[in-house]
Motif scaffolding. Sequence first.
Motif, PDB file in Angstrom:
ATOM      1  N   GLU A   5       0.824  -1.206   0.000  1.00  0.00           N
ATOM      2  CA  GLU A   5       0.000   0.000   0.000  1.00  0.00           C
ATOM      3  C   GLU A   5       0.865   1.265   0.000  1.00  0.00           C
ATOM      4  O   GLU A   5       0.538   2.253  -0.663  1.00  0.00           O
ATOM      5  CB  GLU A   5      -0.930   0.005   1.213  1.00  0.00           C
ATOM      6  N   VAL A   8       2.158   1.720  -3.531  1.00  0.00           N
ATOM      7  CA  VAL A   8       1.092   2.220  -4.410  1.00  0.00           C
ATOM      8  C   VAL A   8       0.876   3.712  -4.157  1.00  0.00           C
ATOM      9  O   VAL A   8       0.753   4.513  -5.099  1.00  0.00           O
ATOM     10  CB  VAL A   8      -0.219   1.425  -4.201  1.00  0.00           C
ATOM     11  N   GLU A   9       0.851   4.118  -2.897  1.00  0.00           N
ATOM     12  CA  GLU A   9       0.684   5.532  -2.546  1.00  0.00           C
ATOM     13  C   GLU A   9       1.839   6.371  -3.092  1.00  0.00           C
ATOM     14  O   GLU A   9       1.631   7.459  -3.649  1.00  0.00           O
ATOM     15  CB  GLU A   9       0.593   5.689  -1.024  1.00  0.00           C
ATOM     16  N   LYS A  10       3.052   5.879  -2.960  1.00  0.00           N
ATOM     17  CA  LYS A  10       4.234   6.588  -3.462  1.00  0.00           C
ATOM     18  C   LYS A  10       4.183   6.726  -4.987  1.00  0.00           C
ATOM     19  O   LYS A  10       4.496   7.797  -5.533  1.00  0.00           O
ATOM     20  CB  LYS A  10       5.516   5.853  -3.034  1.00  0.00           C
ATOM     21  N   ILE A  11       3.764   5.692  -5.669  1.00  0.00           N
ATOM     22  CA  ILE A  11       3.638   5.724  -7.138  1.00  0.00           C
ATOM     23  C   ILE A  11       2.619   6.783  -7.547  1.00  0.00           C
ATOM     24  O   ILE A  11       2.850   7.569  -8.475  1.00  0.00           O
ATOM     25  CB  ILE A  11       3.273   4.335  -7.698  1.00  0.00           C
ATOM     26  N   GLU A  12       1.498   6.844  -6.844  1.00  0.00           N
ATOM     27  CA  GLU A  12       0.465   7.836  -7.159  1.00  0.00           C
ATOM     28  C   GLU A  12       0.982   9.251  -6.936  1.00  0.00           C
ATOM     29  O   GLU A  12       0.718  10.153  -7.738  1.00  0.00           O
ATOM     30  CB  GLU A  12      -0.791   7.579  -6.327  1.00  0.00           C
ATOM     31  N   GLU A  13       1.726   9.462  -5.853  1.00  0.00           N
ATOM     32  CA  GLU A  13       2.311  10.772  -5.580  1.00  0.00           C
ATOM     33  C   GLU A  13       3.293  11.170  -6.683  1.00  0.00           C
ATOM     34  O   GLU A  13       3.298  12.318  -7.139  1.00  0.00           O
ATOM     35  CB  GLU A  13       3.041  10.773  -4.232  1.00  0.00           C
ATOM     36  N   GLN A  15       3.339  10.072  -9.797  1.00  0.00           N
ATOM     37  CA  GLN A  15       2.609  10.315 -11.041  1.00  0.00           C
ATOM     38  C   GLN A  15       1.992  11.711 -11.045  1.00  0.00           C
ATOM     39  O   GLN A  15       2.003  12.405 -12.062  1.00  0.00           O
ATOM     40  CB  GLN A  15       1.526   9.241 -11.240  1.00  0.00           C
ATOM     41  N   GLU A  16       1.482  12.141  -9.899  1.00  0.00           N
ATOM     42  CA  GLU A  16       0.918  13.484  -9.786  1.00  0.00           C
ATOM     43  C   GLU A  16       2.010  14.539  -9.964  1.00  0.00           C
ATOM     44  O   GLU A  16       1.825  15.535 -10.663  1.00  0.00           O
ATOM     45  CB  GLU A  16       0.237  13.666  -8.430  1.00  0.00           C
TER      46      GLU A  16
END
Length: 123
Positions: A5, A8-13, A15-16
Motif C-alpha cells: 500500500e 502504491v501511494e508513493k507511485i500515485e504521488e 505520477q501526480e
Amino acid sequence: MTQHEELVEKIEELQEEIAQLRQALVSHAVVDQAIGVVLAVSGLRPDQGWEVLKAVSQRTNTKLRDVAQHVVRWPDLGSLPAEIRPALRIALTEAHTAHGGRSLIRQEQRCKGHSRAPSGKTE
C-alpha cells in the motif's frame, strides 16, 4: 499500512508530481513565447517583458499562463481579449516610463502588420 500500500501511494504521488512538472514545462514555454511577443512590440528587455506579463496577470486577476496564451495568439487573431488589452497597454506604458526612453509601438499597428521598428524608424 502494508508495504504494498505504501508503494502504491508513493507511485500515485510521483505520477501526480510528473503531471505537474509536465504542465509547468508547457506553461514555461508559452510564457517565454509571450515575452518574445511583448519584446517585439515594445523594444523592452526580456526581464521587462516578464514584468509586463506579471503586471497584466495581477491587474486582470488572470493566471499568468492564461495571459501568456492570449499574448501568443494575439498576432494570429489580431486582437486581445477586452480585459487583457488595456492592462497590457498600461503595463507597457509603465515599463517604458520606469526604464526610460524607448518609444512603444501601438499594439493595433503591430497586429495589423505595420512594420515599424521600436525606435520609430521604418524597417
